[in-house]
Structure formats: C-alpha cells, structure tokens
Design an enzyme around this catalytic site. Structure first.
Site, PDB file in Angstrom:
ATOM      1  N   GLU A 203     -26.858  -1.279  45.999  1.00 39.91           N
ATOM      2  CA  GLU A 203     -27.781  -2.411  45.988  1.00 39.91           C
ATOM      3  C   GLU A 203     -26.943  -3.703  45.998  1.00 39.91           C
ATOM      4  O   GLU A 203     -26.695  -4.271  47.037  1.00 39.91           O
ATOM      5  CB  GLU A 203     -28.694  -2.337  44.760  1.00 39.91           C
ATOM      6  CG  GLU A 203     -29.928  -3.184  44.937  1.00 39.91           C
ATOM      7  CD  GLU A 203     -31.131  -2.656  44.136  1.00 39.91           C
ATOM      8  OE1 GLU A 203     -32.138  -3.316  44.171  1.00 39.91           O
ATOM      9  OE2 GLU A 203     -31.037  -1.600  43.489  1.00 39.91           O
TER      10      GLU A 203
ATOM     11  N   GLU B 299     -29.745  -2.705  32.436  1.00 37.66           N
ATOM     12  CA  GLU B 299     -30.962  -2.990  33.207  1.00 37.66           C
ATOM     13  C   GLU B 299     -32.201  -2.617  32.392  1.00 37.66           C
ATOM     14  O   GLU B 299     -33.206  -3.318  32.410  1.00 37.66           O
ATOM     15  CB  GLU B 299     -30.925  -2.165  34.501  1.00 37.66           C
ATOM     16  CG  GLU B 299     -32.122  -2.333  35.403  1.00 37.66           C
ATOM     17  CD  GLU B 299     -31.962  -1.586  36.718  1.00 37.66           C
ATOM     18  OE1 GLU B 299     -31.152  -0.640  36.782  1.00 37.66           O
ATOM     19  OE2 GLU B 299     -32.646  -1.956  37.688  1.00 37.66           O
TER      20      GLU B 299
HETATM   21  C1  BGC Z   1     -33.161  -4.674  41.229  1.00 38.53           C
HETATM   22  C2  BGC Z   1     -33.768  -5.678  40.307  1.00 38.53           C
HETATM   23  C3  BGC Z   1     -34.714  -6.470  41.142  1.00 38.53           C
HETATM   24  C4  BGC Z   1     -35.807  -5.517  41.484  1.00 38.53           C
HETATM   25  C5  BGC Z   1     -36.992  -6.080  42.157  1.00 38.53           C
HETATM   26  C6  BGC Z   1     -34.252  -3.743  41.632  1.00 38.53           C
HETATM   27  O1  BGC Z   1     -33.845  -2.700  42.418  1.00 38.53           O
HETATM   28  O2  BGC Z   1     -32.063  -4.045  40.715  1.00 38.53           O
HETATM   29  O3  BGC Z   1     -32.985  -6.279  39.428  1.00 38.53           O
HETATM   30  O4  BGC Z   1     -35.136  -7.682  40.674  1.00 38.53           O
HETATM   31  O5  BGC Z   1     -35.310  -4.415  42.202  1.00 38.53           O
HETATM   32  O6  BGC Z   1     -38.013  -5.602  41.539  1.00 38.53           O
END
Ligand code: BGC
Length: 722
Positions: free
Chosen positions: A342, A601
C-alpha cells in the site's frame, strides 16, 4: 520551469534490470563552478567519478507526476577532476512501480514509460566561459548491478557485475512542461540503528532485532567469496510463538538478495526501502554476526521541534512511537504505512495527524509540496482523491479524506504563521466545498455519499471496518468544518467570505434540525468539537456518559483526534486522562504494554492473548492514532498559538495537570522561539515553569495572567480543579 535538455532512454529493453546511464567528459580549463540538474522517470542515484552526488535518497521523490516532476540541482564542483565519469542509475521508483493491486488500472499507463532521464551539467570556468553537457545520444548505458528493484518487493543486486557502458541511448519524448524545481524536503539517510538481539526462533530461523520499527534500509558488510549469497526478509513483528511474521505485508515480498563478489564488501540497496524491525537472514556466507548489519532510517529531512517527557515511562514510549510513526511515514509523501502493498498518501490519515505532525517536526515545506500535488490531482468539480498522488482514481470522494484539502493547509498555517500555504490552496479549498455542495441529496448537508465513515471505529458492526457513526452526520459535520475553516482562510487572505458565511449558517441550522441525537462517541465528538450541536455542552456530557459506560474509547479515525479535546474542553479532564493513561485494551498505552515501538493501525493489532487482529489490515506503523499527541502539547501542557497571531506570535498557555503524573515537560521550537511548559508536583502544590519567547497569556487555576518573554513560575494547590 524552463527546460531545454532532451530526455534519453536506453535503445534496448532492460526488463527488470535497472539501467545506468553514463557520460565521460574532460575538463580542460580551470573550473570555478559545476552544477548538475537532473530528473528521471523513476528514482535515481547519480555519481560523479564514483562519488554519490547529493544526499537525496529516492530522488526525485513522489509527486503528481503527470502534472509535476521535480528537478534536483547539485553543486558538484568539488567532485570534478580532469577526466570525469558521470553515471545515473535508474530504478522504477513510484513512477513505474506496480503499486497496490487496485491501482493497476491507472498505473498501467505509467508502467509503460521507459527508464528515461534528462540532465544538464553546467561547467563554469574561471575565465568566465561556460560549457554545457546535456543528455543526448553521446551518452551510453549499461546493465547495472541492480537486477530487480521494486517498492513492495525489494531489491536483488549482483555485486559481481561490472557495468559495461556500451549500450546505445536514444532521444525520448519525455515530459518538459511538467518539470518543476525541487519543492519538498529531500528524503535522506537520517539515522543509523544497530541490531539489539540476534534470535534463533522456534522455527530455527536466524533473525536480527533492531529494537525499533523503522522505515529504511539494511546495510551488510561481509568478507565473502564470489557467488556467495546474502538473502534477507523483513518483518515488523514476531508472532506469539516468537516466529518471524510477514503475513501483514500482504502481497509485498519485502526481500533483499545480494550476490557477492570476492573479498570485503559493504552494501545496501539504492532504489527501494522497507518498513521493518526484524530481519530474517535466509542465506549468508559464514556465521551471522550482529556487527555486520546496520539499519539506516530514511525519511524526509525535517527538523524535530516538539518534545514531550513525563513521569510515566509508558507515555514517553508512546511519544517515541508517534515520532517514529511520523519518521517512517513522512517519506516525501504522508503515507498510511511503510511496509505492506500500500504505502500510499491517504488524505484522511494525513488530515487526522497533521496537527501533531506540525508540532513534532517542522513540516511546512513537506506539506506545502504535498498540498500542491493534492491540488494538481483534484478534479475540476472539486473531487479530492483518496490518496495523493492519486494512483487509485476512485469515482467518489470521501468525507474526512477529502477534507485534507482544507484542514491540512489550515493547520500548517496555524503552526507556522505563513499565509502562503493558504494562498496556494485557497482555490482548492473552495473547489472542495463546491464538490460537497453539489454531490449531496440534501441541500446544506452532505448526505447520500460513499465514505469511509469512522474508519476502524471500535463500534463497527461485525465484519465491517467502518464504525457505527452515521456517515451522513460525519459528512455533514466535516462539510460544516471545511466551510468554517475556509471562511477563516478567506479572512486571512482579505477575501470576501460573505457567501461562505451564509453557507455555514445554513449548514449549521440544517445540521441542528436534522441531527438531534448523537448515538455514538464519534457523533458526540463531532457535534461538540465542531460546535454544531445546539448545545455542545450537552453533546460533551453525553460523550462522557458513553465513555464511562463503555469504560473505554470506541472512536475510529474520524473521532479519535478530537476525543480528548472535547472531554477536557467541557469539564471532563480527568476522564480524558483516564483514557490517555489507560493501559488495558483498547487504549493508546495498550500497544506500548505489548512492546510497540510505533503506532498501530488497530487498537488491537496484537490481541491480549497474543493473536493478531487479522493478517489483512494490520499495520504496526500507522500514524493516525498518534494524533493524541496534539492533546498533550495543547491541553496537558496547554501550549497554544492564538489564531489571530498564528505561528506562536501570540501565545496562550493553559496547562491541565493530573495527579497521576508527577511531572510533565513539553517544549516546542516555534518560529517565534522556544515555548516550554513544565509542571510538577511539589508536596501538595503544582509548580508550573513556563518559558515563552514573547508576551503570553497564561491561564492557571482559572486565573489569567500576562507574562513577558522569559521564564515564569506559578504555584497552585494540587487539590484544585485546574
Ligand atoms: C489505509 C488507511 C486508509 C484507508 C481508507 C487503508 O487501507 O491503510 O489508513 O485511510 O485504507 O479507508
């Protein structure tokens, strides 16, 4: 910027191998100055006579490439000799790297581009004459040692390769209208860490523990034989049995493979990086010894400005985790995380964390550059992407993510007092408001959209990432908030704000008519903090009740940054401290008790029984919840800039001590000078030592005092409510 040099690309296909461009030249006269300007489609490392040029790792950084590509300028005078060899090694970088699976649609176009570069070397001689060496067909190219390099998967390097620069290059119709001077902070090799432990895991794997989750590289030093192999894998955590765990990297292979040449050699990758704490040594010549390894933390070159220290060591560790979260995710773009497949510039995460980020480090340049990319990728109708640079191209904008267009410039302005960021972004701010006004099913609210909601809120229904708060309420609250901040920006810039004021009045009125009940913690937080509730005190009372009943926070990305503020602003400071100091799940200190060295997270990334929350979305380096530090700076220590005199030109200090802490020391290096707010318990008195660089208003025990520049000391009885 004006750019006349041509672009060149290799004539032959290099497949995954990173090509290295080459140009030899002779300097015949006495040199006064030499300057290299260059950029590439990808990332590069330039060398002159074998010496690395500049300190920028992963140059030219990551921008909205189809609109803006940064060109770097280097003073290379001291590297020039009579006979010279200039090389530019090019990797895929963010430009040509296959990013997240769901980004491939847009990226397919970018990935078709070749590893092209454009450069101008200007030699200025003592006699005043100049010679210019530009990229053209006189350059040649070679296969470099880098056999493979990608952001998610890592790098394979063959140390035996000696490049032979006999491949032809040809001109390429590369972008010139999008070239801009370097705008952001350079990414640099900022810190070196040594392994703390060498572990042989239950699976009999050899693992090095650097003791800190970080973003960067590993450098290895070996005395090896030709064809020996060093093969490494990277991980953030060990599992509950103590084994190396990489499932949360998802599709990112995060590996490093180096094939040795004969003799002593020291190597680290050049065109990629990883997010990691642990390194598994899969193959190695001879016995692994810790002193053969170093970790190099890379991040944008930003100066630390904020310091928090308290009598509670777990709180101090939390602060360290927040700093490392910022370092690891401020690698030219504010990313969600630095490890899995990501690593994108999620606007929502940046918006949630911006205030804390501005206190921890001087990030004005960092954000000004990223916000220019945000405007560049904003659509004509005002749509703000979910990620900037926009590699996802989602069809709908999301509330609290798109609001980064307004909240980030406003917070950067408040922190540093420079209206330029508002000047740059004002049009973008207004466009975002237009988007919300025109994409709603109800006038003066934002209803019917597709959003991320209170992302990762603990009150999420089972199987969902979205907390239970009403998306229409969240979207309408942020609509109001963005209009409110844009009015303030208009006033700073002496622009007419009358239409915006009327819009705000109507939104607030409609909000109050429509949303009369606040069902979740986050709904209460927004209604009170954005002062949208008819009676914000009632919304805050309701919040306090909900927190007490649950016994913990339940907020996600949207509610968390403001949760403690609402509690302490409306008379519930003790409850705010309950949440801040709570050590059991869910809380900020729970991950600290589990050994976290960065912010997770999820509140329960590692659960109490040692199991992982999931493999799917479980980053251990996500800065969003680190936003709690803003409360420590501005409420616990009470350091605030006055809005009418931003950048701490006028200061207000209103500390809130709590008996559970014996002392707290907080300082911020502001543009106006150092501001420090310290308090400690002395028998039954609180002693406050406050240092300000300019006249300030100090509020202690309900009393307001004016102080001059310098340090002042105050006392208040511990039992008193402050
Ligand atoms: C990310 C988040 C992001 C989100 C959106 C995720 O995959 O890691 O931090 O804001 O997607 O909902």
């Amino acid at each position: 910027m004006k750019w006349n040099a041509k672009w060149i690309k290799p004539v032959q296909e290099h497949q995954d191998i990173a090509p290295v461009f080459s140009r030899e030249f002779r300097v015949k006269k006495e040199l006064k100055h030499a300057e290299l300007k260059c950029t590439v489609l990808g990332v590069y490392e330039a060398r002159l006579n074998g010496n690395r040029i500049g300190d920028f790792y992963m140059a030219p950084g990551w921008t909205a490439y189809n609109h803006r590509l940064q060109v770097q300028s280097y003073d290379v005078t001291s590297l020039i000799k009579e006979e010279n060899h200039l090389t530019i090694l090019i990797g895929k970088g963010w430009y040509r790297n296959p990013l997240a699976d769901w980004a491939r649609k847009y990226q397919k176009e970018m990935m078709k581009f070749p590893a092209a570069c454009t450069a101008v070397l200007t030699l200025t001689y003592l006699d005043g004459s100049q010679e210019i060496i530009e990229t053209d067909e006189q350059w040649t190219c070679a296969d470099s040692q880098v056999l493979f390099s990608e952001l998610y998967d890592g790098e394979i390097v063959d140390g035996r390769v000696i490049p032979v620069y006999d491949h032809k290059v040809e001109l390429f119709d590369g972008p010139t209208h999008t070239l801009i001077e370097q705008e952001g902070e350079e990414i640099r090799e900022m810190e070196i860490l040594h392994p703390m432990r060498l572990i042989v895991t239950p699976k009999q794997e050899v693992v090095l523990d650097f003791g800190q989750n970080l973003t960067g590289l590993v450098e290895v030093c070996v005395d090896a034989h030709e064809n020996d192999v060093i093969d490494l894998s990277f991980a953030e955590v060990l599992d509950k049995d103590g084994n190396f765990y990489t499932e949360n990297y998802r599709g990112a292979k995060a590996m490093y493979r180096y094939i040795c040449h004969e003799g002593k050699q020291t190597h680290h990758p050049k065109l990629t990086f990883w997010g990691f704490r642990y390194v598994r040594v899969n193959e190695f010549p001879g016995t692994v010894s810790m002193d053969q390894f170093k970790a190099i933390a890379i991040y944008s070159n930003m100066k630390q400005t904020g310091h928090i220290e308290t009598s509670n060591s777990r709180l101090n560790q939390l602060f360290s985790n927040v700093l490392w979260g910022q370092k690891g995710n401020f690698v030219d773009v504010p990313t969600d995380c630095p490890q899995r497949d990501e690593r994108l510039g999620w606007t929502g995460d940046a918006q949630v964390f911006v205030k804390t980020a501005c206190l921890n480090y001087d990030v004005e340049t960092f954000f000004m550059k990223w916000l220019n990319d945000l405007s560049a990728h904003q659509h004509e109708d005002g749509y703000v992407p979910h990620v900037v640079p926009d590699v996802l191209q989602n069809p709908h904008a999301s509330t609290a993510w798109g609001d980064a267009a307004v909240i980030c410039p406003w917070e950067v302005y408040l922190a540093y007092g420079n209206p330029q960021v508002l000047e740059n972004q004002f049009e973008s701010m207004c466009k975002w408001i237009d988007y919300m006004s025109t994409h709603t099913t109800t006038p003066y609210l934002w209803t019917g959209g597709t959003h991320y909601g209170d992302w990762l809120g603990l009150d999420a229904p089972s199987g969902s990432y979205k907390g239970s708060s009403s998306e229409d309420l969240i979207a309408s609250a942020f609509y109001a908030r963005s209009v409110e901040l844009t009015i303030k920006a208009a006033e700073v810039l002496y622009k007419d704000a009358s239409e915006l004021k009327e819009l705000y009045r109507k939104i607030k009125q409609t909000f109050q008519k429509t949303f009369t009940e606040y069902r979740t913690q986050t709904e209460c937080v927004l209604a009170a903090h954005f002062k949208l509730a008819e009676d914000p005190q009632k919304a805050a009372d309701h919040l306090a009740e909900k927190v007490r009943k649950a016994g913990h926070l339940e907020t996600g990305f949207v509610g968390t940054p403001y949760l403690l503020h609402v509690l302490s602003d409306y008379g519930y400071s003790e409850l705010a401290y309950d949440l801040l100091l709570k050590e059991t799940y869910p809380s900020w200190l729970y991950p600290v008790t589990k050994g976290a060295t960065t912010v997770w997270e999820h509140w329960d990334g590692i659960m109490a029984n040692g199991d992982f929350w999931s493999a799917d979305m479980n980053s251990f380096n996500h800065y969003a919840y680190g936003s709690v530090c803003d409360w420590i700076y501005t409420k616990a220590a009470g350091i605030q800039t006055k809005e009418e005199a931003p950048g701490y030109q006028k200061i207000r200090i209103a500390p809130i001590p709590d008996k559970r802490l014996d002392w707290l020391r907080v300082s911020v290096q502001t543009r106006a000078g150092v501001v420090e707010s310290n308090w400690k318990k002395q028998e039954d008195m609180w002693r406050f030592d406050i240092t300000v660089p300019t006249e300030a208003e100090i509020i202690i025990n309900g009393k307001t005092m004016q102080v001059q520049k310098g340090t002042s000391c105050f006392f208040a009885p511990v039992s008193d409510k402050l």
